[in-house]
Design a protein around this motif. Sequence first.
Motif, PDB file in Angstrom:
ATOM      1  N   UNK A 185       0.837  -1.195   0.000  1.00  0.00           N
ATOM      2  CA  UNK A 185       0.000   0.000   0.000  1.00  0.00           C
ATOM      3  C   UNK A 185       0.872   1.245   0.000  1.00  0.00           C
ATOM      4  N   UNK A 186       1.905   1.262   0.832  1.00  0.00           N
ATOM      5  CA  UNK A 186       2.824   2.406   0.873  1.00  0.00           C
ATOM      6  C   UNK A 186       3.507   2.605  -0.472  1.00  0.00           C
ATOM      7  N   UNK A 187       3.930   1.510  -1.095  1.00  0.00           N
ATOM      8  CA  UNK A 187       4.605   1.588  -2.395  1.00  0.00           C
ATOM      9  C   UNK A 187       3.643   2.116  -3.456  1.00  0.00           C
ATOM     10  N   UNK A 188       2.389   1.677  -3.400  1.00  0.00           N
ATOM     11  CA  UNK A 188       1.391   2.161  -4.357  1.00  0.00           C
ATOM     12  C   UNK A 188       1.245   3.672  -4.259  1.00  0.00           C
ATOM     13  N   UNK A 189       1.092   4.183  -3.039  1.00  0.00           N
ATOM     14  CA  UNK A 189       0.929   5.624  -2.873  1.00  0.00           C
ATOM     15  C   UNK A 189       2.197   6.384  -3.260  1.00  0.00           C
ATOM     16  N   UNK A 190       3.343   5.784  -3.027  1.00  0.00           N
ATOM     17  CA  UNK A 190       4.605   6.433  -3.398  1.00  0.00           C
ATOM     18  C   UNK A 190       4.706   6.611  -4.914  1.00  0.00           C
ATOM     19  N   UNK A 191       4.271   5.602  -5.667  1.00  0.00           N
ATOM     20  CA  UNK A 191       4.407   5.612  -7.125  1.00  0.00           C
ATOM     21  C   UNK A 191       3.116   5.960  -7.843  1.00  0.00           C
ATOM     22  N   UNK A 192       2.094   6.378  -7.120  1.00  0.00           N
ATOM     23  CA  UNK A 192       0.786   6.640  -7.717  1.00  0.00           C
ATOM     24  C   UNK A 192       0.863   7.640  -8.867  1.00  0.00           C
ATOM     25  N   UNK A 193       1.569   8.734  -8.676  1.00  0.00           N
ATOM     26  CA  UNK A 193       1.643   9.760  -9.721  1.00  0.00           C
ATOM     27  C   UNK A 193       2.270   9.221 -10.997  1.00  0.00           C
ATOM     28  N   UNK A 194       3.308   8.436 -10.861  1.00  0.00           N
ATOM     29  CA  UNK A 194       3.949   7.854 -12.044  1.00  0.00           C
ATOM     30  C   UNK A 194       3.022   6.877 -12.750  1.00  0.00           C
ATOM     31  N   UNK A 195       2.329   6.068 -11.972  1.00  0.00           N
ATOM     32  CA  UNK A 195       1.389   5.114 -12.556  1.00  0.00           C
ATOM     33  C   UNK A 195       0.247   5.833 -13.253  1.00  0.00           C
ATOM     34  N   UNK A 196      -0.263   6.850 -12.609  1.00  0.00           N
ATOM     35  CA  UNK A 196      -1.396   7.561 -13.173  1.00  0.00           C
ATOM     36  C   UNK A 196      -1.008   8.318 -14.433  1.00  0.00           C
ATOM     37  N   UNK A 197       0.190   8.847 -14.500  1.00  0.00           N
ATOM     38  CA  UNK A 197       0.588   9.598 -15.688  1.00  0.00           C
ATOM     39  C   UNK A 197       0.577   8.701 -16.920  1.00  0.00           C
ATOM     40  N   UNK A 241      -1.421   5.945 -17.408  1.00  0.00           N
ATOM     41  CA  UNK A 241      -2.782   5.588 -17.797  1.00  0.00           C
ATOM     42  C   UNK A 241      -3.617   6.802 -18.192  1.00  0.00           C
ATOM     43  N   UNK A 242      -3.097   8.002 -17.971  1.00  0.00           N
ATOM     44  CA  UNK A 242      -3.836   9.187 -18.373  1.00  0.00           C
ATOM     45  C   UNK A 242      -3.723   9.448 -19.876  1.00  0.00           C
ATOM     46  N   UNK A 243      -2.764   8.803 -20.555  1.00  0.00           N
ATOM     47  CA  UNK A 243      -2.644   8.936 -21.999  1.00  0.00           C
ATOM     48  C   UNK A 243      -3.780   8.181 -22.678  1.00  0.00           C
ATOM     49  N   UNK A 244      -4.201   8.631 -23.849  1.00  0.00           N
ATOM     50  CA  UNK A 244      -5.218   7.870 -24.590  1.00  0.00           C
ATOM     51  C   UNK A 244      -4.704   6.464 -24.932  1.00  0.00           C
ATOM     52  N   UNK A 245      -5.608   5.510 -25.029  1.00  0.00           N
ATOM     53  CA  UNK A 245      -5.237   4.105 -25.287  1.00  0.00           C
ATOM     54  C   UNK A 245      -4.347   3.964 -26.513  1.00  0.00           C
TER      55      UNK A 245
END
Length: 72
Positions: free
Chosen positions: A14-26, A28-32
């Motif tokens: 859970x801590x690792x997810x929150x740490x890297x959330x911004x990178x992960x989200x960036x 998936x924010x791109x169009x498919x």
Amino acid sequence: AMDRMEEMKLNKSIDMFYKWYDSLYSYISFPKEHQRKLHTNNATERFNRELKRRTRKIGAFPNGDSLIRLVD
């Protein structure tokens, strides 16, 4: 998903997810249609292939520490 992780006592995950959330989200924010064209550098790709190879060979891990030792 986070509730399930808490039930399983995966606090480090859970801590690792929150740490890297911004990178992960960036990503998936791109169009498919653009996501499949995004790549990382060769060193990262090599590391990912090696990690995948090792985890397939081992199968299941008894705990999170054993997975971390594999990566080190």
